[in-house]
Enzyme design. Structure first.
Site, PDB file in Angstrom:
ATOM      1  N   HIS A   8       0.847  -1.189   0.000  1.00  0.00           N
ATOM      2  CA  HIS A   8       0.000   0.000   0.000  1.00  0.00           C
ATOM      3  C   HIS A   8       0.889   1.248   0.000  1.00  0.00           C
ATOM      4  CE1 HIS A   8      -3.661  -2.433   1.535  1.00  0.00           C
ATOM      5  NE2 HIS A   8      -3.654  -2.318   0.227  1.00  0.00           N
ATOM      6  N   GLY A  55      -3.774  -2.158  -7.515  1.00  0.00           N
ATOM      7  CA  GLY A  55      -4.634  -2.812  -6.524  1.00  0.00           C
ATOM      8  C   GLY A  55      -6.093  -2.380  -6.584  1.00  0.00           C
ATOM      9  N   ASP A  60      -5.246  -6.905  -6.875  1.00  0.00           N
ATOM     10  CA  ASP A  60      -5.282  -7.876  -5.771  1.00  0.00           C
ATOM     11  C   ASP A  60      -6.078  -9.115  -6.204  1.00  0.00           C
ATOM     12  OD1 ASP A  60      -4.643  -6.126  -2.918  1.00  0.00           O
ATOM     13  OD2 ASP A  60      -5.177  -5.053  -4.731  1.00  0.00           O
ATOM     14  N   ASP A  80      -1.329  -1.454   4.712  1.00  0.00           N
ATOM     15  CA  ASP A  80      -1.373  -0.313   5.626  1.00  0.00           C
ATOM     16  C   ASP A  80      -2.540  -0.511   6.586  1.00  0.00           C
ATOM     17  OD1 ASP A  80      -1.511   2.076   6.936  1.00  0.00           O
ATOM     18  OD2 ASP A  80      -1.425   3.318   5.133  1.00  0.00           O
ATOM     19  N   HIS A  87     -10.777  -0.409  -1.778  1.00  0.00           N
ATOM     20  CA  HIS A  87     -10.866  -1.802  -2.224  1.00  0.00           C
ATOM     21  C   HIS A  87     -10.568  -2.763  -1.071  1.00  0.00           C
ATOM     22  CE1 HIS A  87      -6.721  -0.575  -2.447  1.00  0.00           C
ATOM     23  NE2 HIS A  87      -6.285  -1.763  -2.773  1.00  0.00           N
ATOM     24  N   ASP A  90     -11.187  -6.427  -1.532  1.00  0.00           N
ATOM     25  CA  ASP A  90     -10.192  -7.140  -2.344  1.00  0.00           C
ATOM     26  C   ASP A  90      -8.975  -7.516  -1.495  1.00  0.00           C
ATOM     27  OD1 ASP A  90     -12.019  -6.151  -4.125  1.00  0.00           O
ATOM     28  OD2 ASP A  90     -10.552  -5.450  -5.585  1.00  0.00           O
ATOM     29  N   ARG A  96      -7.443 -13.772   2.644  1.00  0.00           N
ATOM     30  CA  ARG A  96      -8.254 -14.962   2.893  1.00  0.00           C
ATOM     31  C   ARG A  96      -7.840 -16.118   1.973  1.00  0.00           C
ATOM     32  NH1 ARG A  96     -12.397 -17.105   0.376  1.00  0.00           N
ATOM     33  NH2 ARG A  96     -13.514 -18.690   1.545  1.00  0.00           N
TER      34      ARG A  96
HETATM   35  O1  LIG Z   1      -3.601  -1.341  -3.477  1.00  0.00           O
HETATM   36  C1  LIG Z   1      -2.766  -2.184  -3.506  1.00  0.00           C
HETATM   37  C2  LIG Z   1      -2.984  -3.468  -2.834  1.00  0.00           C
HETATM   38  O2  LIG Z   1      -4.218  -3.580  -2.205  1.00  0.00           O
HETATM   39  C3  LIG Z   1      -1.493  -1.981  -4.215  1.00  0.00           C
HETATM   40  O3  LIG Z   1      -1.720  -1.534  -5.524  1.00  0.00           O
HETATM   41  P1  LIG Z   1      -0.599  -0.719  -6.276  1.00  0.00           P
HETATM   42  O4  LIG Z   1       0.649  -1.518  -6.219  1.00  0.00           O
HETATM   43  O5  LIG Z   1      -1.091  -0.559  -7.682  1.00  0.00           O
HETATM   44  O6  LIG Z   1      -0.467   0.592  -5.559  1.00  0.00           O
END
Ligand SMILES: O=C(CO)COP(=O)(O)O
Length: 139
Positions: A8, A55, A60, A80, A87, A90, A96
């Site tokens: 994140h 992501g 994800d 984070d 999301h 996701d 999971r």
């Molecule tokens: O959001 C993410 C994982 O949940 C990471 O995505 P990015 O690597 O595109 O920032």
């Protein structure tokens, strides 16, 4: 082994530090990442990374799909825990699925280091047996 690298935004610098420190180990493996994380890793380290979508745009889920197809061996997901994500479902689904399929998963740098050292030492070699088997009954 196939290794997924996901971070994140507030963890991306940490991911770069991890990939820089463990480049010698990582370059022995096939690397996959969500979009922005993958770009950052490639730019900073020169490692070759297969990039999925970002992501929030489905990356994800793409990695989750690989897990469900027995196509991913290790997941390092520096998430984070102090920020709300659009999301979030996701993120939860990827974690999971790692548990459903017993895929070694690190969600913070402390465990990530142990996992990469373990990968290098052969502690994840059992995945090759599972890969060879093709289908395992996880039910
Ligand atoms: O959001 C993410 C994982 O949940 C990471 O995505 P990015 O690597 O595109 O920032």
């Amino acid at each position: 082994m196939k290794v997924a690298l996901i971070a994140h935004d507030r963890k991306k610098d940490l991911m770069i530090q991890l990939c820089t420190a463990y480049k010698a180990i990582l370059e022995e493996h096939e690397l996959f990442a969500t979009g922005t994380t993958g770009t950052r890793i490639m730019e900073a380290t020169g490692l070759e990374v297969h990039r999925f979508k970002s992501g929030p745009l489905g990356g994800d889920q793409q990695i989750g799909a690989m897990i469900s197809e027995n196509e991913m061996d290790v997941v390092i997901f520096l998430r984070d825990p102090l920020a709300a994500m659009p999301h979030e479902p996701d993120v939860t689904a990827l974690i999971r699925l790692s548990d459903v399929y017993e895929i070694p998963l690190a969600t913070n740098i402390g465990t990530a280091e142990v996992l990469l050292r373990g990968l290098d030492a052969g502690f994840v070699d059992w995945r090759e047996f599972y890969n060879a088997e093709g289908s395992i009954d996880f039910g």
